[in-house]
Design an enzyme around this catalytic site. Structure first.
Site, PDB file in Angstrom:
ATOM      1  N   ARG A  87       0.857  -1.186   0.000  1.00  0.00           N
ATOM      2  CA  ARG A  87       0.000   0.000   0.000  1.00  0.00           C
ATOM      3  C   ARG A  87       0.888   1.228   0.000  1.00  0.00           C
ATOM      4  O   ARG A  87       1.855   1.297   0.771  1.00  0.00           O
ATOM      5  CB  ARG A  87      -0.903  -0.017   1.240  1.00  0.00           C
ATOM      6  CG  ARG A  87      -1.537   1.314   1.546  1.00  0.00           C
ATOM      7  CD  ARG A  87      -2.711   1.255   2.476  1.00  0.00           C
ATOM      8  NE  ARG A  87      -2.974   2.543   3.098  1.00  0.00           N
ATOM      9  CZ  ARG A  87      -3.392   3.635   2.467  1.00  0.00           C
ATOM     10  NH1 ARG A  87      -3.618   3.618   1.165  1.00  0.00           N
ATOM     11  NH2 ARG A  87      -3.597   4.766   3.123  1.00  0.00           N
ATOM     12  N   ILE A  88       0.578   2.187  -0.868  1.00  0.00           N
ATOM     13  CA  ILE A  88       1.256   3.483  -0.859  1.00  0.00           C
ATOM     14  C   ILE A  88       0.157   4.512  -0.639  1.00  0.00           C
ATOM     15  O   ILE A  88      -0.780   4.591  -1.423  1.00  0.00           O
ATOM     16  CB  ILE A  88       2.054   3.734  -2.160  1.00  0.00           C
ATOM     17  CG1 ILE A  88       1.240   3.366  -3.420  1.00  0.00           C
ATOM     18  CG2 ILE A  88       3.361   2.968  -2.162  1.00  0.00           C
ATOM     19  CD1 ILE A  88       1.950   3.673  -4.733  1.00  0.00           C
ATOM     20  N   GLY A  89       0.236   5.221   0.488  1.00  0.00           N
ATOM     21  CA  GLY A  89      -0.873   6.121   0.789  1.00  0.00           C
ATOM     22  C   GLY A  89      -0.480   7.200   1.769  1.00  0.00           C
ATOM     23  O   GLY A  89       0.692   7.351   2.123  1.00  0.00           O
ATOM     24  N   GLU A 162     -15.145  10.499  15.982  1.00  0.00           N
ATOM     25  CA  GLU A 162     -15.710  11.234  17.119  1.00  0.00           C
ATOM     26  C   GLU A 162     -15.284  10.604  18.426  1.00  0.00           C
ATOM     27  O   GLU A 162     -16.021  10.642  19.413  1.00  0.00           O
ATOM     28  CB  GLU A 162     -17.239  11.305  16.982  1.00  0.00           C
ATOM     29  CG  GLU A 162     -17.627  11.994  15.701  1.00  0.00           C
ATOM     30  CD  GLU A 162     -19.010  12.605  15.724  1.00  0.00           C
ATOM     31  OE1 GLU A 162     -19.642  12.672  16.789  1.00  0.00           O
ATOM     32  OE2 GLU A 162     -19.447  13.011  14.629  1.00  0.00           O
ATOM     33  N   GLU A 179      -4.558   5.828   9.306  1.00  0.00           N
ATOM     34  CA  GLU A 179      -5.017   5.752   7.912  1.00  0.00           C
ATOM     35  C   GLU A 179      -6.201   4.786   7.914  1.00  0.00           C
ATOM     36  O   GLU A 179      -6.781   4.548   8.971  1.00  0.00           O
ATOM     37  CB  GLU A 179      -3.875   5.373   6.941  1.00  0.00           C
ATOM     38  CG  GLU A 179      -3.097   4.130   7.306  1.00  0.00           C
ATOM     39  CD  GLU A 179      -3.745   2.844   6.891  1.00  0.00           C
ATOM     40  OE1 GLU A 179      -3.658   2.506   5.712  1.00  0.00           O
ATOM     41  OE2 GLU A 179      -4.286   2.118   7.760  1.00  0.00           O
ATOM     42  N   MET A 180      -6.586   4.231   6.778  1.00  0.00           N
ATOM     43  CA  MET A 180      -7.842   3.472   6.772  1.00  0.00           C
ATOM     44  C   MET A 180      -7.798   2.135   6.024  1.00  0.00           C
ATOM     45  O   MET A 180      -8.856   1.573   5.739  1.00  0.00           O
ATOM     46  CB  MET A 180      -8.965   4.356   6.191  1.00  0.00           C
ATOM     47  CG  MET A 180      -9.203   5.605   7.020  1.00  0.00           C
ATOM     48  SD  MET A 180     -10.579   6.592   6.415  1.00  0.00           S
ATOM     49  CE  MET A 180     -11.941   5.517   6.793  1.00  0.00           C
ATOM     50  N   ASP A 204      -1.138  14.983   7.009  1.00  0.00           N
ATOM     51  CA  ASP A 204      -1.730  15.944   7.945  1.00  0.00           C
ATOM     52  C   ASP A 204      -1.402  15.508   9.367  1.00  0.00           C
ATOM     53  O   ASP A 204      -0.916  14.405   9.585  1.00  0.00           O
ATOM     54  CB  ASP A 204      -3.246  16.068   7.737  1.00  0.00           C
ATOM     55  CG  ASP A 204      -3.949  14.727   7.752  1.00  0.00           C
ATOM     56  OD1 ASP A 204      -3.995  14.073   6.698  1.00  0.00           O
ATOM     57  OD2 ASP A 204      -4.414  14.313   8.823  1.00  0.00           O
TER      58      ASP A 204
END
Ligand code: HPA
Length: 234
Positions: A87-89, A162, A179-180, A204
């Site tokens: 994965r590259i993210g 939340e 990340e997700m 971020d």
């Protein structure tokens, strides 16, 4: 051809880079690979196969979140014979010491749940990276003068979270970034005997109001692609 990937048998390489964004898949393939061909555009989730230093590589978008990644990773591994999936993210930093632009190599991925929850049931399986890929990616980063952070990340189910209390617990336990997608990629790789790693750029910061400026995104993303390619073929 599978339900979600229209590539013909043999059109997918054994090594697959997986950005979340299909347009990044296009950019990475056109920028870093030779002899590139479009192998998937079903649902706009673009995939390209080409060569890097003579090695065949596919770059296939995964979409955002673990349920989407799970569809593509399952089909890539089970139907097309993918053996190495990186994965590259992007990720959000969760520690003061981690800065926007830094590279994070996800050694482990903690979660509240993954799409594999129904399979593992009461088992808290520990999704971890392939050690050989992790070691090679760390070496590749260091060779370019980049000191990557290597450690645990959090694969969240929601972007608009939340639960600040959970973030605080993870920060106290040294989780580097959120990340997700990575945890389910690691689950699937372990289940099907493939190798997996997530190479992430910090886009971020959760503790500070900072984000990677648009003009820096391409360079940071490019470094990550090169680290992933070098790790895959070391
Ligand atoms: N949360 C979840 N995923 C992310 C983030 C974030 O803040 N930043 C980049 N990917």
């Amino acid at each position: 051809m599978t339900i979600h990937i229209s590539a013909k048998p043999g059109q997918i390489a054994e090594t697959v880079l997986m950005p979340g964004d299909p347009l990044r898949a296009k950019w990475a393939a056109k920028t870093f690979l030779d002899d590139v061909e479009l192998v998937n555009e079903t649902r706009g989730m673009l995939g390209f196969t080409g060569t890097w230093r003579g090695n065949r590589v596919t770059v296939q978008g995964s979409g955002m979140g673990m349920p989407s990644l799970s569809i593509y990773a399952n089909e890539l591994i089970r139907d097309y014979g993918a053996k190495t999936l990186i994965r590259i993210g992007s990720c959000g930093a969760m520690q003061e010491k981690v800065n926007v632009r830094d590279i994070v190599l996800a050694q482990t991925a903690s979660t509240l749940s993954t799409p594999s929850r129904g399979i593992f049931r009461e088992l808290n399986f520990a999704p971890c990276a392939d050690f050989g890929l992790l070691r090679a990616a760390a070496a590749a980063a260091e060779a370019r003068g980049i000191s990557p952070y290597v450690g645990g990340i959090y694969s969240a189910d929601v972007f608009y979270d939340e639960r600040p209390d959970l973030n605080e617990i993870m920060q106290r336990h040294g989780i580097l970034a959120v990340e997700m997608e990575a945890a389910e990629l690691y689950n699937l790789a372990h289940r099907h005997g493939a190798r997996a790693l997530a190479v992430l750029t910090v886009s971020d910061h959760l503790l500070r109001e900072e984000a990677l400026p648009a003009e820096d995104r391409e360079r940071s993303f490019g470094e990550m692609v090169e680290i992933a390619l070098e790790a895959a073929f070391t």
